[in-house]
Write a protein that holds these residues in place. Sequence first.
Motif, mmCIF file in Angstrom:
data_model
loop_
_atom_site.group_PDB
_atom_site.id
_atom_site.type_symbol
_atom_site.label_atom_id
_atom_site.label_comp_id
_atom_site.label_asym_id
_atom_site.label_seq_id
_atom_site.Cartn_x
_atom_site.Cartn_y
_atom_site.Cartn_z
ATOM 1 N N LEU A 69 1.004 -1.494 -0.163
ATOM 2 C CA LEU A 69 0.133 -0.022 0.064
ATOM 3 C C LEU A 69 0.879 1.289 0.023
ATOM 4 O O LEU A 69 0.492 2.321 -0.773
ATOM 5 C CB LEU A 69 -0.729 0.044 1.145
ATOM 6 C CG LEU A 69 -1.991 -0.884 1.041
ATOM 7 C CD1 LEU A 69 -2.883 -1.150 2.438
ATOM 8 C CD2 LEU A 69 -3.067 -0.568 -0.148
ATOM 9 N N MET A 96 -8.207 1.903 2.120
ATOM 10 C CA MET A 96 -7.738 0.611 2.462
ATOM 11 C C MET A 96 -6.710 0.743 3.536
ATOM 12 O O MET A 96 -6.736 -0.103 4.435
ATOM 13 C CB MET A 96 -7.279 -0.041 1.131
ATOM 14 C CG MET A 96 -8.225 -0.359 0.260
ATOM 15 S SD MET A 96 -7.293 -0.751 -1.446
ATOM 16 C CE MET A 96 -6.245 -1.961 -0.877
ATOM 17 N N ASP A 97 -5.653 1.519 3.613
ATOM 18 C CA ASP A 97 -4.743 1.738 4.605
ATOM 19 C C ASP A 97 -5.320 1.960 5.895
ATOM 20 O O ASP A 97 -4.997 1.464 6.957
ATOM 21 C CB ASP A 97 -3.866 2.881 4.093
ATOM 22 C CG ASP A 97 -2.745 2.951 5.184
ATOM 23 O OD1 ASP A 97 -1.778 1.910 5.276
ATOM 24 O OD2 ASP A 97 -2.605 4.019 5.949
ATOM 25 N N ARG A 127 -8.642 1.286 7.056
ATOM 26 C CA ARG A 127 -9.052 0.068 7.286
ATOM 27 C C ARG A 127 -8.359 -0.800 8.004
ATOM 28 O O ARG A 127 -8.516 -1.481 8.782
ATOM 29 C CB ARG A 127 -10.249 -0.186 6.135
ATOM 30 C CG ARG A 127 -11.444 0.854 6.192
ATOM 31 C CD ARG A 127 -12.470 0.125 5.170
ATOM 32 N NE ARG A 127 -13.389 1.188 4.882
ATOM 33 C CZ ARG A 127 -14.664 1.119 4.330
ATOM 34 N NH1 ARG A 127 -14.720 -0.362 3.447
ATOM 35 N NH2 ARG A 127 -15.636 1.918 4.216
ATOM 36 N N ILE A 128 -7.260 -1.183 7.152
ATOM 37 C CA ILE A 128 -6.536 -2.107 7.524
ATOM 38 C C ILE A 128 -5.847 -1.815 8.972
ATOM 39 O O ILE A 128 -5.680 -2.685 9.938
ATOM 40 C CB ILE A 128 -5.001 -2.286 6.660
ATOM 41 C CG1 ILE A 128 -5.902 -3.006 5.208
ATOM 42 C CG2 ILE A 128 -4.320 -3.220 6.804
ATOM 43 C CD1 ILE A 128 -4.916 -3.139 4.050
#
Length: 395
Positions: free
Chosen positions: A206, A230-231, A233-234
């Motif tokens: 990412l 995405m980052d 949420r991860i």
Amino acid sequence: MKLAGTADGPPFDRPGRGWYWKISGPANVLRSRSLGPADFELPDLGNRPAPPPPPRPPPGDDGPPKDRPVPADGVGPDGQMLHYRIATQTVAGVRVTIAASAPRDAVLGPLGEAMRTLAISLAVLGIALITAMLLQVRLGLRPVESLRRAIADVRAGVRERVPEEQPRELRPLADELNALLGENAANLDRARRHVSNLAHGLKTPLATMSVALRKEAPGADDVQSLVLLMDRRIRHHLGRARSAALGGPVRARTELAPRVADLVLVLTRVNAEKPIDVAQSIAPSLAVACEQQDVDEMLGNVLENAFAWCRAKVNVKAAVERRSVVLTIDDDGPGLSAEQMANAVQAGRRLDESAPGFGFGLSITRELAELYAGALTLSRSELGGLRAEIRLPAA
């Protein structure tokens, strides 16, 4: 037939003392000299209940005589309470009544003294037995208290296992506790490895995509926002998983001084081309309630930045503030502005594109500190460069 004779031996020769005797026959009455002209009436024995039968004598023993004197209490000639013994005998075919008295105090006094001595003896014996029982309970429960303290030390992170040297009765319990602790530690280590592998497997791609997209054409803004989403949420789910793993029954304990010393030694060798004066001021007993690998990662990120940007000096110190430990790293480098400090702790924000890395070091440090209810703060250093303060819970 008249009675004759005397028995005025001591103490029946002392008038007015309560020691009297009287023998009553059909024709006359003999009295002790201590009575003088006075006389006393014998208590009425007609309404007295029959005494209990004497115990059965052992074989070969005739037992006590059946015509024993009868005890009674009454008032003497001077109003004094007396205790009587009255017996009826037949002497030379004549029925006579023999009565002797004594002061009631003379009878009850020795009995009271004996009872008082017995009561004191029983009280002393009871106190001794209670004291012995308390001592026995305290001494008997001392191994249990020692085991409780050992479990508290395990919970506080002072030790990893319960000592196996236990009394025979507690050894199976200690073995079961150690087995449970070993199983929990293995599960925690497995969970942490999975979380770490997932973090390394996702964060680096990412970060690479984010850096590559910033160099692409302006049409890549939508993809860039998706990458940032995405980052986030991860990181959110990894943080929850890590927090659940850290919230187990065993609290970690990591001493700061040896961890800082090891990292400074490594970074000094890595930056051997630049002479750096490192001052460390950390008490040897100072410890934080954090996992060692998390402490190494936080300290490594901050110290690596300090060694990379300093000119010639880095100061590391730690102090206890209430229930927290504040670790301060100062350098004499160029420092950062207020806006740069705010951006430095954002994930993927690199203030110098020419330097290696992906810009996640300080953001990871901040997230790890917040996972332990701590914080990372950046400010201006007294040396002129950057000051990084990491606040962590004290062990």
